[in-house]
Design a protein around this motif. Structure first.
Motif, short mmCIF file in Angstrom:
data_model
loop_
_atom_site.label_atom_id
_atom_site.label_comp_id
_atom_site.label_asym_id
_atom_site.label_seq_id
_atom_site.Cartn_x
_atom_site.Cartn_y
_atom_site.Cartn_z
N ARG A 159 -1.05 10.54 4.47
CA ARG A 159 -1.98 10.67 3.34
C ARG A 159 -3.03 11.75 3.64
N LEU A 160 -3.53 11.76 4.86
CA LEU A 160 -4.52 12.76 5.23
C LEU A 160 -3.94 14.17 5.20
N ASN A 161 -2.68 14.28 5.62
CA ASN A 161 -2.03 15.60 5.58
C ASN A 161 -1.84 16.08 4.15
N ILE A 162 -1.47 15.13 3.28
CA ILE A 162 -1.31 15.49 1.87
C ILE A 162 -2.65 15.91 1.27
N SER A 163 -3.70 15.13 1.60
CA SER A 163 -5.03 15.46 1.10
C SER A 163 -5.49 16.80 1.65
N SER A 164 -5.18 17.06 2.93
CA SER A 164 -5.54 18.34 3.53
C SER A 164 -4.81 19.48 2.86
N PHE A 165 -3.53 19.25 2.53
CA PHE A 165 -2.76 20.29 1.84
C PHE A 165 -3.34 20.56 0.46
N GLN A 166 -3.72 19.49 -0.24
CA GLN A 166 -4.33 19.68 -1.54
C GLN A 166 -5.67 20.40 -1.43
N MET A 167 -6.41 20.07 -0.37
CA MET A 167 -7.68 20.75 -0.17
C MET A 167 -7.47 22.23 0.12
N ASN A 168 -6.41 22.52 0.89
CA ASN A 168 -6.10 23.93 1.16
C ASN A 168 -5.77 24.69 -0.13
N LYS A 169 -5.09 24.02 -1.05
CA LYS A 169 -4.79 24.65 -2.33
C LYS A 169 -6.07 24.95 -3.09
N VAL A 170 -7.01 24.02 -3.04
CA VAL A 170 -8.29 24.25 -3.72
C VAL A 170 -9.04 25.41 -3.07
N MET A 171 -9.03 25.43 -1.73
CA MET A 171 -9.72 26.51 -1.03
C MET A 171 -9.07 27.87 -1.32
N ARG A 172 -7.75 27.87 -1.43
CA ARG A 172 -7.07 29.13 -1.77
C ARG A 172 -7.46 29.58 -3.17
N LEU A 173 -7.55 28.62 -4.09
CA LEU A 173 -7.95 28.97 -5.45
C LEU A 173 -9.37 29.53 -5.47
N ILE A 229 0.84 -1.21 0.00
CA ILE A 229 0.00 0.00 0.00
C ILE A 229 0.87 1.25 0.00
N ASP A 230 1.94 1.22 0.77
CA ASP A 230 2.84 2.36 0.83
C ASP A 230 3.45 2.64 -0.54
N ALA A 231 3.81 1.57 -1.26
CA ALA A 231 4.44 1.75 -2.57
C ALA A 231 3.44 2.22 -3.63
N GLN A 232 2.16 1.87 -3.46
CA GLN A 232 1.16 2.20 -4.48
C GLN A 232 0.29 3.38 -4.12
N GLN A 233 0.55 4.04 -3.00
CA GLN A 233 -0.38 5.07 -2.54
C GLN A 233 -0.48 6.25 -3.50
N LYS A 234 0.56 6.50 -4.29
CA LYS A 234 0.50 7.62 -5.23
C LYS A 234 -0.38 7.30 -6.43
N SER A 235 -0.57 6.03 -6.69
CA SER A 235 -1.32 5.64 -7.89
C SER A 235 -2.77 5.24 -7.59
N ILE A 236 -3.17 5.26 -6.33
CA ILE A 236 -4.54 4.88 -5.98
C ILE A 236 -5.27 6.09 -5.42
N SER A 237 -6.57 6.06 -5.55
CA SER A 237 -7.39 7.19 -5.10
C SER A 237 -7.48 7.19 -3.57
N ASP A 238 -7.97 8.31 -3.05
CA ASP A 238 -8.14 8.42 -1.60
C ASP A 238 -9.12 7.37 -1.08
N LYS A 239 -10.20 7.13 -1.84
CA LYS A 239 -11.19 6.14 -1.40
C LYS A 239 -10.58 4.75 -1.32
N GLU A 240 -9.83 4.38 -2.37
CA GLU A 240 -9.19 3.05 -2.36
C GLU A 240 -8.17 2.96 -1.23
N PHE A 241 -7.43 4.02 -1.02
CA PHE A 241 -6.43 4.02 0.03
C PHE A 241 -7.07 3.84 1.40
N LEU A 242 -8.09 4.61 1.69
CA LEU A 242 -8.74 4.52 3.00
C LEU A 242 -9.44 3.18 3.17
#
Length: 475
Positions: free
Chosen positions: A405-419, A319-332
């Protein structure tokens, strides 16, 4: 009588394909199709339909009926107990609905009976009432062997007394218990009436053995004056789910030791003969008969847990090796299942180590167990305790991976909110300007042209963009 059967092999490719299709035909999909059928059934009463439209509606209804039939047959093929599946009330209703639906398609059936197609709408009621029914990808719950399933078939037993594994009958087991010989016995596929016979001979309460073997939820040891019981879970892998997460099943085993023999009772047919004999060779010269095979049995259980933990660790690395290639739903989803397996294994190993610790340090009413401390069982306890630490480390690593993963998703969400904040701010400038000036500039008390207003708006938006840029919001 043959030796106890080996654990079942992982599911074949064809079976996994059936699981995938069964996952596709989920309750959510069937509920949606039931709703479609509901509206299609009401449509002719509201609208005047042409023959072509009626033919299309009939085709869709028949296609949905075929889908219901496919789901029924697929669930029947994958059901562990097909007789119980067929006789289930809701499955009888399903079969009735499908049967009536196909009967209504026969040319010999009158038009008045064709309205029986509406009986298929009962499926919608069933979906609405039982939408909470757990039906995962069959990779965890359905494919895993239930720990509460009733045993089937005759008892299969092995006697280790002679130092070799000798297949015997249940009657031989009972005879050995009555003769008070020094025996180490193993019996699989135990049923309640077998427990009653053992309880009568050992003068143990019937409910006590039944509770320990069929109702225990975690490994435990009970030390009495004349006997000692030890319940353990024997884990095994029945296949692989998504992202190579092993599907782990557990089989309950109860060890009942007295002052002259030990009887090991398993809920199902489990082959441990080869493993126990192999492990016993390590201590056959150091321990008496009963402690020797008891140590070998517990060593085998620990070895199984070691293999399971290795597989869980590989799944975590995968899972650690594939986390960049799978969606958040699949990861969780995959990490949730992995966390569930790790938590269960950790709990089992913890209680197992505590039980082995009592075997190594406490007085035991079993012949051959010398006064504590018992060095070899202490070593066994250390092995189990080390396994617990390993599982605990895996859980910590998994938690760290999820947090990352949650921190990365939160960071990406922050980028969306900033936009969104940037876009909102930019659109506010022309919106406020237009609101203040109105729809037209002619006959207003200020001498401004449309070009001049547009220039001021563009300048304001440009300055706003510049401020956001120097603040680093575009990085």
């Amino acid at each position: 009588m043959a030796l106890i059967k080996e654990p079942s092999a992982p599911h074949s490719t064809s079976t996994l394909v059936l699981y995938k299709w069964d996952e596709l035909l989920s309750d959510a999909l069937l509920g949606f199709l039931a709703m479609v059928t509901l509206f299609l059934a009401i449509t002719p009463f509201i609208f005047t339909l042409s023959k072509d439209v009626e033919a299309t509606i009939n085709f869709v209804e028949n296609l949905i009926l075929v889908t219901f039939l496919a789901e029924y047959l697929l669930s029947l093929l994958l059901a562990p107990d097909k007789k119980k599946f067929v006789l289930s009330f809701w499955r009888i209703l399903d079969a009735f609905i499908i049967l009536i639906g196909f009967m209504s398609l026969l040319p010999a059936v009158g038009d008045q009976f064709k309205h029986a197609l509406s009986l298929r709408l009962l499926r919608f009621i069933r979906i609405a009432l039982f939408s909470a029914k757990i039906r995962s990808v069959i990779t965890t719950d359905v494919t895993s062997i239930s720990t509460q399933d009733a045993p089937q078939g005759p008892v299969e037993a092995v006697n280790f007394t002679s130092g070799n594994a000798t297949v015997v009958t249940w009657e031989t087991i009972i005879s050995c218990l009555k003769n008070h010989d020094e025996d180490w016995l193993f019996a699989g596929n135990i049923q309640p009436n077998n427990l009653n016979e053992v309880a009568d001979i050992l003068k143990v309460p019937h409910s006590s053995l039944s509770r320990l073997l069929f109702e225990s939820q975690f490994p435990r040891i009970e030390r009495m004056d004349k006997y000692t019981t030890l319940f353990v879970w024997l884990p095994s892998v029945s296949g692989n789910g998504k992202h190579h997460i092993p599907m782990i099943s557990r089989d309950g085993i109860l060890l009942v030791g007295s002052d002259h023999n030990i009887l090991v009772l398993a809920r199902k047919n489990i082959t441990l003969t080869t493993d126990i004999m192999l492990q016993s060779k390590e201590v056959v010269d150091q321990l008496p008969l009963l402690p020797c095979f008891t140590w070998a049995f517990l060593k085998t259980v620990i070895h199984r847990y070691t293999e399971i933990i290795d597989l869980l660790e590989k799944a975590l690395l995968k899972i650690d090796a594939q986390q960049k290639s799978i969606s958040d739903k699949e990861f969780l989803d995959s990490t949730f299942k992995l966390r569930s397996e790790l938590t269960r294994v950790r709990s089992n190993v913890k209680h197992l180590s505590q039980a082995i610790r009592q075997l190594s340090e406490k007085p035991i009413s079993i012949k051959g167990f010398a006064k504590p401390p018992r060095t070899l069982f202490t070593i066994l306890f250390n092995d189990a305790d080390s396994l617990y630490d390993s599982v605990d480390d895996l859980l910590n690593n998994l938690s760290a991976l999820v947090d990352l993963r949650l921190n990365i998703s939160s960071f990406q969400m922050n980028k969306v909110m900033r936009l969104l904040a940037i876009l909102t701010t930019l659109t506010l400038i022309p919106a406020i300007t237009g609101g203040m000036l109105g729809m037209n500039l002619l006959d207003n008390p200020w001498p401004l042209t449309l070009a001049e207003v547009s220039f001021c708006v563009a300048a304001g938006m440009s300055f706003s963009l510049y401020i956001f840029a120097i603040k680093g919001w575009f990085r």
